[in-house]
Structures are given as structure tokens and as C-alpha cells.
Design a protein around this motif. Sequence first.
Motif, PDB file in Angstrom:
ATOM      1  N   LEU A 279       6.454 -40.727 -45.769  1.00  0.00           N
ATOM      2  CA  LEU A 279       5.355 -40.612 -46.842  1.00  0.00           C
ATOM      3  C   LEU A 279       4.008 -40.117 -46.283  1.00  0.00           C
ATOM      4  O   LEU A 279       3.679 -40.770 -44.958  1.00  0.00           O
ATOM      5  N   ASP A 280       3.641 -39.200 -46.815  1.00  0.00           N
ATOM      6  CA  ASP A 280       1.942 -38.934 -46.424  1.00  0.00           C
ATOM      7  C   ASP A 280       1.465 -39.500 -47.756  1.00  0.00           C
ATOM      8  O   ASP A 280       2.063 -40.418 -48.672  1.00  0.00           O
ATOM      9  N   ASP A 281      -0.008 -39.248 -47.566  1.00  0.00           N
ATOM     10  CA  ASP A 281      -0.680 -40.006 -48.783  1.00  0.00           C
ATOM     11  C   ASP A 281      -0.403 -39.675 -50.059  1.00  0.00           C
ATOM     12  O   ASP A 281      -0.454 -40.534 -50.894  1.00  0.00           O
ATOM     13  N   ALA A 282      -0.294 -38.333 -50.201  1.00  0.00           N
ATOM     14  CA  ALA A 282       0.062 -38.002 -51.625  1.00  0.00           C
ATOM     15  C   ALA A 282       1.342 -38.632 -52.080  1.00  0.00           C
ATOM     16  O   ALA A 282       1.426 -38.988 -53.298  1.00  0.00           O
ATOM     17  N   LEU A 287       4.457 -42.418 -55.326  1.00  0.00           N
ATOM     18  CA  LEU A 287       5.517 -43.530 -55.387  1.00  0.00           C
ATOM     19  C   LEU A 287       5.195 -44.686 -56.102  1.00  0.00           C
ATOM     20  O   LEU A 287       5.951 -45.283 -56.625  1.00  0.00           O
ATOM     21  N   PHE A 288       3.777 -45.181 -55.779  1.00  0.00           N
ATOM     22  CA  PHE A 288       3.132 -46.397 -56.103  1.00  0.00           C
ATOM     23  C   PHE A 288       2.110 -46.427 -56.998  1.00  0.00           C
ATOM     24  O   PHE A 288       1.509 -47.123 -57.346  1.00  0.00           O
ATOM     25  N   THR A 289       2.266 -45.190 -58.052  1.00  0.00           N
ATOM     26  CA  THR A 289       1.600 -45.322 -59.134  1.00  0.00           C
ATOM     27  C   THR A 289       1.684 -46.447 -59.994  1.00  0.00           C
ATOM     28  O   THR A 289       2.826 -46.906 -60.171  1.00  0.00           O
ATOM     29  N   ALA A 290       0.569 -47.084 -60.520  1.00  0.00           N
ATOM     30  CA  ALA A 290       0.545 -48.310 -61.324  1.00  0.00           C
ATOM     31  C   ALA A 290       1.188 -49.661 -60.709  1.00  0.00           C
ATOM     32  O   ALA A 290       1.405 -50.535 -61.438  1.00  0.00           O
ATOM     33  N   SER A 291       1.361 -49.437 -59.340  1.00  0.00           N
ATOM     34  CA  SER A 291       1.993 -50.367 -58.536  1.00  0.00           C
ATOM     35  C   SER A 291       0.786 -51.347 -57.779  1.00  0.00           C
ATOM     36  O   SER A 291      -0.112 -50.468 -57.441  1.00  0.00           O
ATOM     37  N   PRO A 292       0.959 -52.468 -57.648  1.00  0.00           N
ATOM     38  CA  PRO A 292      -0.205 -53.393 -56.909  1.00  0.00           C
ATOM     39  C   PRO A 292      -0.091 -52.752 -55.452  1.00  0.00           C
ATOM     40  O   PRO A 292      -0.981 -53.040 -54.572  1.00  0.00           O
ATOM     41  N   ILE A 293       1.024 -52.239 -54.973  1.00  0.00           N
ATOM     42  CA  ILE A 293       0.978 -51.809 -53.621  1.00  0.00           C
ATOM     43  C   ILE A 293       0.372 -50.976 -52.982  1.00  0.00           C
ATOM     44  O   ILE A 293      -0.108 -50.383 -52.041  1.00  0.00           O
ATOM     45  N   LYS A 294      -0.064 -49.860 -54.324  1.00  0.00           N
ATOM     46  CA  LYS A 294      -0.896 -48.568 -54.199  1.00  0.00           C
ATOM     47  C   LYS A 294      -2.245 -49.112 -53.422  1.00  0.00           C
ATOM     48  O   LYS A 294      -2.844 -48.314 -52.752  1.00  0.00           O
ATOM     49  N   ARG A 295      -2.889 -50.331 -53.713  1.00  0.00           N
ATOM     50  CA  ARG A 295      -4.080 -50.737 -53.041  1.00  0.00           C
ATOM     51  C   ARG A 295      -4.282 -50.834 -51.635  1.00  0.00           C
ATOM     52  O   ARG A 295      -5.395 -50.975 -51.267  1.00  0.00           O
ATOM     53  N   ILE A 296      -3.117 -51.198 -51.117  1.00  0.00           N
ATOM     54  CA  ILE A 296      -3.216 -51.338 -49.409  1.00  0.00           C
ATOM     55  C   ILE A 296      -3.326 -49.620 -48.527  1.00  0.00           C
ATOM     56  O   ILE A 296      -3.656 -49.948 -47.468  1.00  0.00           O
ATOM     57  N   GLY A 297      -2.902 -48.686 -49.519  1.00  0.00           N
ATOM     58  CA  GLY A 297      -2.953 -47.297 -49.008  1.00  0.00           C
ATOM     59  C   GLY A 297      -1.900 -47.228 -47.863  1.00  0.00           C
ATOM     60  O   GLY A 297      -1.243 -47.873 -47.599  1.00  0.00           O
ATOM     61  N   ARG A 298      -1.553 -45.961 -47.934  1.00  0.00           N
ATOM     62  CA  ARG A 298      -0.434 -45.684 -47.247  1.00  0.00           C
ATOM     63  C   ARG A 298      -0.373 -45.864 -45.617  1.00  0.00           C
ATOM     64  O   ARG A 298       0.487 -46.135 -44.919  1.00  0.00           O
ATOM     65  N   ASP A 299      -1.564 -46.047 -44.907  1.00  0.00           N
ATOM     66  CA  ASP A 299      -1.740 -46.462 -43.692  1.00  0.00           C
ATOM     67  C   ASP A 299      -1.267 -47.832 -43.197  1.00  0.00           C
ATOM     68  O   ASP A 299      -0.340 -48.039 -42.382  1.00  0.00           O
ATOM     69  N   ARG A 300      -1.590 -48.718 -44.153  1.00  0.00           N
ATOM     70  CA  ARG A 300      -1.381 -50.169 -43.889  1.00  0.00           C
ATOM     71  C   ARG A 300      -0.072 -50.345 -44.338  1.00  0.00           C
ATOM     72  O   ARG A 300       0.607 -51.308 -43.885  1.00  0.00           O
ATOM     73  N   PHE A 301       0.638 -49.724 -45.547  1.00  0.00           N
ATOM     74  CA  PHE A 301       1.854 -49.716 -45.778  1.00  0.00           C
ATOM     75  C   PHE A 301       2.906 -49.560 -44.730  1.00  0.00           C
ATOM     76  O   PHE A 301       3.871 -50.218 -44.445  1.00  0.00           O
ATOM     77  N   LEU A 324       5.813 -40.517 -35.655  1.00  0.00           N
ATOM     78  CA  LEU A 324       4.685 -41.234 -36.250  1.00  0.00           C
ATOM     79  C   LEU A 324       3.970 -41.534 -34.789  1.00  0.00           C
ATOM     80  O   LEU A 324       2.864 -42.108 -35.292  1.00  0.00           O
ATOM     81  N   LEU A 325       4.370 -41.241 -33.649  1.00  0.00           N
ATOM     82  CA  LEU A 325       3.505 -41.624 -32.451  1.00  0.00           C
ATOM     83  C   LEU A 325       2.280 -40.619 -32.622  1.00  0.00           C
ATOM     84  O   LEU A 325       1.505 -41.057 -31.778  1.00  0.00           O
ATOM     85  N   GLU A 326       2.215 -39.693 -33.234  1.00  0.00           N
ATOM     86  CA  GLU A 326       1.186 -38.744 -33.069  1.00  0.00           C
ATOM     87  C   GLU A 326       0.496 -38.549 -34.748  1.00  0.00           C
ATOM     88  O   GLU A 326      -0.101 -37.451 -35.032  1.00  0.00           O
ATOM     89  N   ASP A 327       0.787 -39.761 -35.506  1.00  0.00           N
ATOM     90  CA  ASP A 327       0.240 -39.875 -36.908  1.00  0.00           C
ATOM     91  C   ASP A 327      -1.314 -39.682 -36.721  1.00  0.00           C
ATOM     92  O   ASP A 327      -2.000 -39.827 -35.734  1.00  0.00           O
ATOM     93  N   GLU A 328      -2.013 -39.234 -37.768  1.00  0.00           N
ATOM     94  CA  GLU A 328      -3.356 -39.276 -37.835  1.00  0.00           C
ATOM     95  C   GLU A 328      -4.268 -40.379 -37.611  1.00  0.00           C
ATOM     96  O   GLU A 328      -5.369 -40.737 -37.359  1.00  0.00           O
ATOM     97  N   SER A 329      -3.314 -41.774 -38.474  1.00  0.00           N
ATOM     98  CA  SER A 329      -3.785 -43.021 -38.417  1.00  0.00           C
ATOM     99  C   SER A 329      -3.516 -43.858 -37.190  1.00  0.00           C
ATOM    100  O   SER A 329      -2.503 -43.702 -36.572  1.00  0.00           O
ATOM    101  N   ALA A 334      -0.240 -47.052 -33.603  1.00  0.00           N
ATOM    102  CA  ALA A 334       0.083 -48.263 -32.897  1.00  0.00           C
ATOM    103  C   ALA A 334       1.247 -49.089 -33.337  1.00  0.00           C
ATOM    104  O   ALA A 334       2.078 -49.371 -32.313  1.00  0.00           O
ATOM    105  N   MET A 335       1.699 -49.039 -34.455  1.00  0.00           N
ATOM    106  CA  MET A 335       2.846 -49.739 -34.922  1.00  0.00           C
ATOM    107  C   MET A 335       4.049 -48.975 -34.617  1.00  0.00           C
ATOM    108  O   MET A 335       4.861 -49.501 -34.253  1.00  0.00           O
ATOM    109  N   ALA A 336       4.046 -47.752 -34.454  1.00  0.00           N
ATOM    110  CA  ALA A 336       4.966 -46.617 -33.923  1.00  0.00           C
ATOM    111  C   ALA A 336       5.344 -47.177 -32.702  1.00  0.00           C
ATOM    112  O   ALA A 336       6.571 -47.037 -32.360  1.00  0.00           O
ATOM    113  N   VAL A 337       4.355 -47.262 -32.011  1.00  0.00           N
ATOM    114  CA  VAL A 337       4.680 -47.641 -30.398  1.00  0.00           C
ATOM    115  C   VAL A 337       5.228 -48.767 -30.228  1.00  0.00           C
ATOM    116  O   VAL A 337       6.332 -48.906 -29.714  1.00  0.00           O
TER     117      VAL A 337
END
Length: 349
Positions: A279-282, A287-301, A324-329, A334-337
Motif C-alpha cells: 500500500l502506498d498513500d493513494a 481502500l479505507f474510504t469512509a472507514s475509521p482506519i483512514k484517520r491513522i494514515g498509511r504510515d501508522r497503519f 520497506l527497509l527503504e520506505d520514505e517513512s 523502523a518497524m520493517a527492521v
Amino acid sequence: MDEPNLKQAIEDKAREIGFDAVGFAPVTLTEREGARLRQFVANGENGDMGWMGERLEHRSSPQGLWPDVKSVIVLGTNYGPDHDPLDDLEHKDRAAISVYARNRDYHDLVKKRLKQLARWLVETQPSEVKVFVDTAPVMEKPVAAKTGVGWQGKHTNLVSSEFGSWLFLGEVFTTLDLAPDTPHKDQCGSCTACQDICPTNAFPAPYQLDARRCISYLTIEHKGHIPEEFREAIGNRIYGCDDCLAVCPWNKFASRTKEDAFLPRAELTAPRLADFLDLDDAGFRALFTASPIKRIGRDRFLRNVLIGIGNSGDASVLPKVTPLLEDESELVRAMAVWAVEKLEQRSQS
């Protein structure tokens, strides 16, 4: 219309609109509730939720929020699941998502119905009203516990003898003077199931929660790195945690929700953790349109997903994790490591 008949008419209308539980609360809370909130904030147990320390005088009671209010109508909507959420924890390669977040954001449906009830009330009984659904400084669970809808259990959530732990709450504040209900008796008794099951020991005592240790807080509200001491305990829970709710014995009286909007979407019914890694940001937003999950954003998800991946023990997904070891976030990297280290340890054991 006299007051008893008006209360009955309100209840009948609320059920016609689609609410499953109705109660009438006083506009003040006891000093005990206010003191508990102040101590919670003073101890820092609210973690990143700094907003809980703001406007404490408004949070202390409905009247503190709106001085003109004379009565609070508490409305409950059943969102009972079609299976035991604890079963989802057995499938380590799949995501466990809190029951309330497997479809549309409940705020939208509940608030729409609250406004419908409020409009009817103003049209039939000239008065002023305000509606709330977890969006203002209202201590809705202590307020609801002042009614016959339920009581605040040892896990600090509302428990209903009819719906167990599965009620969304909303409130209509009104200037109509309606007699409050007799509060529902606390029926937790000697049971400690909700405290005993907590994977992170988030309950320092009955009826007390340290949010900083709660998986729901850590996976939803917490914005930074999840402390390493909690990561293995999180297991495959990638958004929220229902353990203390699901284990409550009162759920034996619960029933599955009748609301299509609360039934799980197919793609959020035990999805594979690995399927989220691309998943990228778009893609996340779509995927999470109209879902409460959308509010935490892609990176925290993805932070949460990677913790689940690391706990899965499934080394076959390493090729999908390593990019994801080279992800922009930095949060994702860190969690990929951490996930890679966990999976490699598993593959070498």
C-alpha cells in the motif's frame, strides 16, 4: 404531553429511527467521576491524547459543557459481531481488526440518526438540542451508566445486560426537563475476565485503564514508535483490540448487529497481513474510504501491519517486507527492521 408519556414517545421514536437502547441521564456527574478523570490525566495515563487534559471543567459533566441542558438522552446502537473476535487471534498470518472498524465509520450513521431524533424532538416539543457522538468533551460512558442502558464495567467500557459490550453510544442534550432513569446496577461482581485477558496489563485496578499500555491506544492514537515491550503482545492486532470486550460473560446475551454498515467488508474479514505491504498513500486512502482506519494514515497503519508480520513467524513474506527497509517513512522503516529481525530469527531457529 406529560413527562412520562413524552419519555415513552422519545423512546418509541428513537427505536423507530433505528436505535437499540434508550436511556435518560441527569446533567451532572458525581465528584467521583470528575476526580477519576483528573487523576487519569495527572498520572499521564492518557498518553498522546493531550486533548483529554483540556477543558476538564467541560468534561466533568454535561452541564459543564452546556449550562442550559436539562436532560441527556442516551442512545445505543448494537454492533455485535457475527463471531467471537478472539478467534481471529489464532490466525497469525491474518489481520485482527477491531469489530467496530471493519466497515464504515459508525460516527456517520449514529450522528445522522441523532440529528433525525433531535429534529423530531424540536418540532414536537419546542426546545433546544445538541447532539454528540464521541466528538466533544462528553464523558459518554459515565453518563450512559447513569441510565438503565448499562453500567461501566471493570474494563471501563459500558456493559449492557441485553447487548453485552457491543454498543455504540450517542447523546442528545436537550433543554426539556426529563426525569432521569434509575441507574443500572453494576453486575460485574467478582469477575475479572476483562482484566485477566489484557495482553499488556493495561488495567492497574478494576475500573481503571492506563491507556499507554492499551493496544487500542497504541495502534490507533499513538503517533510514534510503539515501545518494544508491547510489540510481541500486540500479536496480529493491527487496528484496535477487542479482548476485554469479547471475553465479557454478558456477551452471551448479545446478538449480531442488524446494520449492514457495521457488518465486516469482505476485504477486512481476516485479510492476510502480507496483502497490505504494497500500500502506498493513494492505495491506503482508496481502500479505507469512509472507514475509521483512514484517520491513522498509511504510515501508522503499516507500522502496525509490520508488527503483526514480525509476530506471524512467516518467513516466506520476507521478500515483501525488505523493500520497506527503504520506505520514505522513518516510522515504517523502523518497524520493517524489527519485522525482518523477528522473521530471520524464526527462520534460523
